[in-house]
Write a protein that holds these residues in place. Structure first.
Motif, PDB file in Angstrom:
ATOM      1  N   SER A  44      12.220 -19.671  29.522  1.00 61.29           N
ATOM      2  CA  SER A  44      10.921 -19.436  28.895  1.00 61.29           C
ATOM      3  C   SER A  44      10.355 -18.111  29.365  1.00 61.29           C
ATOM      4  O   SER A  44      10.828 -17.508  30.338  1.00 61.29           O
ATOM      5  CB  SER A  44       9.935 -20.560  29.252  1.00 61.29           C
ATOM      6  N   HIS A  48       6.049 -19.612  26.314  1.00 54.40           N
ATOM      7  CA  HIS A  48       6.910 -20.189  25.284  1.00 54.40           C
ATOM      8  C   HIS A  48       8.319 -20.471  25.819  1.00 54.40           C
ATOM      9  O   HIS A  48       8.877 -19.665  26.583  1.00 54.40           O
ATOM     10  CB  HIS A  48       7.040 -19.248  24.085  1.00 54.40           C
ATOM     11  N   ILE A  49       8.885 -21.609  25.397  1.00 56.43           N
ATOM     12  CA  ILE A  49      10.305 -21.871  25.623  1.00 56.43           C
ATOM     13  C   ILE A  49      11.100 -20.972  24.680  1.00 56.43           C
ATOM     14  O   ILE A  49      10.797 -20.891  23.486  1.00 56.43           O
ATOM     15  CB  ILE A  49      10.643 -23.347  25.381  1.00 56.43           C
TER      16      ILE A  49
END
Length: 218
Positions: A44, A48-49
């Protein structure tokens, strides 16, 4: 960890394309089983991943079959392993890389996998590749589920324990993960082991034997 004995019938080599397509001789008369010990790193940025990094270790017997008929001379082994890595990962494309990530109840899509690599570790082969998400997913206030499995009863794919799933520094700071064992009944296990050699694979069984990794990011 719950292991299942998995039968491989020669008539169904094409189904398990991620290992067997173009790798095993069609004249093989034995019924080998296959186990894959999986390791997953969830990557990530700050919010966000972005990708899953996979490392899969094949059992010794499957590793031997994968190299059968290949040029493994000292001069050619590196080229052979790289070619096999690209072939195996390429063959997984239509099977969603046997990897199922959910954002809540919504399935997550991936881009084409990249950086395939196959190495030898003793008598086993170890495959690694990166699986980028089609679109990075914000993880704050989210719950995720991750499964890795073959839909049939042919291949056992398992995380040995929770330590085989690692999180990025950002996810580690904000999220908590839990590995949940499958809850397949004794009756289902008995049914799986009793399937006749000429029975088509049941494409619903694999999910029932799959572990689940839950990631909660409050």
């Amino acid at each position: 960890m719950n292991k299942v004995f998995i039968l491989l019938q020669p008539n169904w080599f094409s189904k398990i394309s991620f290992i067997f397509t173009l790798l095993f001789p069609l004249t093989l008369s034995a019924h080998p089983h296959a186990w894959v010990d999986t390791n997953t790193y969830i990557d990530s940025n700050e919010t966000h991943i972005t990708a899953l990094h996979m490392t899969w270790t094949f059992d010794a017997e499957t590793s031997t079959y994968m190299l059968q008929g290949e040029d493994i001379s000292p001069e050619k082994i590196d080229q052979t392993l790289q070619r096999l890595a690209e072939s195996v990962v390429g063959n997984m494309y239509n099977e969603h890389y046997f990897t199922y990530l959910y954002d809540g109840n919504e399935p997550v899509r991936y881009k084409e996998a990249n950086h395939p690599q196959l190495i030898q570790d003793g008598n086993k082969l170890v495959l690694s590749f990166e699986l980028p998400l089609s679109n990075p997913i914000a993880f704050n206030n989210k719950k995720f589920k991750l499964y890795i499995y073959d839909e049939t009863y042919f291949v056992d794919m398992s995380w040995l324990d929770k330590s085989n799933i690692q999180l990025s520094e950002q996810l580690t700071a904000k999220c908590a993960g839990k590995l949940v064992a499958p809850k397949a009944s004794d009756e289902l296990r008995a049914y799986t082991l009793s399937l006749a050699s000429d029975v088509a694979p049941d494409n619903t069984i694999g999910q029932l034997f799959s572990q689940k990794y839950q990631l909660h990011c409050p």
